[in-house]
Write an enzyme that holds these catalytic residues in place. Sequence first.
Site, PDB file in Angstrom:
ATOM      1  NE  ARG A  65      38.288   8.939  49.512  1.00  0.00           N
ATOM      2  CZ  ARG A  65      39.131   8.136  49.893  1.00  0.00           C
ATOM      3  NH1 ARG A  65      39.022   7.330  51.227  1.00  0.00           N
ATOM      4  NH2 ARG A  65      40.161   8.142  49.706  1.00  0.00           N
TER       5      ARG A  65
ATOM      6  CG  HIS B 147      35.725   0.805  48.183  1.00  0.00           C
ATOM      7  ND1 HIS B 147      36.369   0.442  49.145  1.00  0.00           N
ATOM      8  CD2 HIS B 147      36.712   1.605  47.514  1.00  0.00           C
ATOM      9  CE1 HIS B 147      37.726   0.466  49.283  1.00  0.00           C
ATOM     10  NE2 HIS B 147      37.649   1.293  48.469  1.00  0.00           N
TER      11      HIS B 147
ATOM     12  CB  SER C 274      40.845   1.072  53.276  1.00  0.00           C
ATOM     13  OG  SER C 274      39.833   0.738  52.211  1.00  0.00           O
TER      14      SER C 274
END
Length: 165
Positions: free
Chosen positions: A92, A19, A130
């Site tokens: 990503r 992030h 995450s």
Amino acid sequence: MSVKTAIYPGTFDPITNGHLSILTRALKIFDRIVIAILNNPNKVPLFTLEERQVMIRHVLRGMRNIEVDSFNGLLVDYVIQRKTNVILRGLRALSDFEYEFQMALMNRKLNRDVQSVFLMTDYKWFYTSSTIIKEAASLGGDVSGLVPPMVCARLKEKYGFAERA
Ligand code: PNS
């Protein structure tokens, strides 16, 4: 000249170095970034909204032109409420593409004035998320280097791996 603000929405449960990589890049394009944490009452995150906000503010201390906020309801409505028309998302690996494409098209259907802008994360964070970081941390895995040190410490506390003083 008008100030160009981008809304960077997400769950941020917790914020990762991926992030941060997106944020750093986005600040080279936009004047101001609003990190908009989704406050979803139907999902139980690992960290409360307040905990996520505290971590993000700590990690971003000293960085200018970034605001931390939360939203619920439709993202496009929040974007308009914040008087801008840009949604910023990080991309990503290929696996992100379908989900991001679906969201961008849905958001475009909901409001044609709102544009989704994608930035590629640094290759170092290409395969981290995450979710996978939480899985490793929950089993006692070392996730330092993937999240800021403060987040690493909070993950250890949450999962009961914090070192006793
Ligand atoms: O970090 P995440 O979990 O990938 O973020 C997803 C997020 C918060 C961007 C997405 O769930 C969202 O925008 N939710 C708000 C509800 C909404 O507007 N849904 C319609 C568009 S898909």
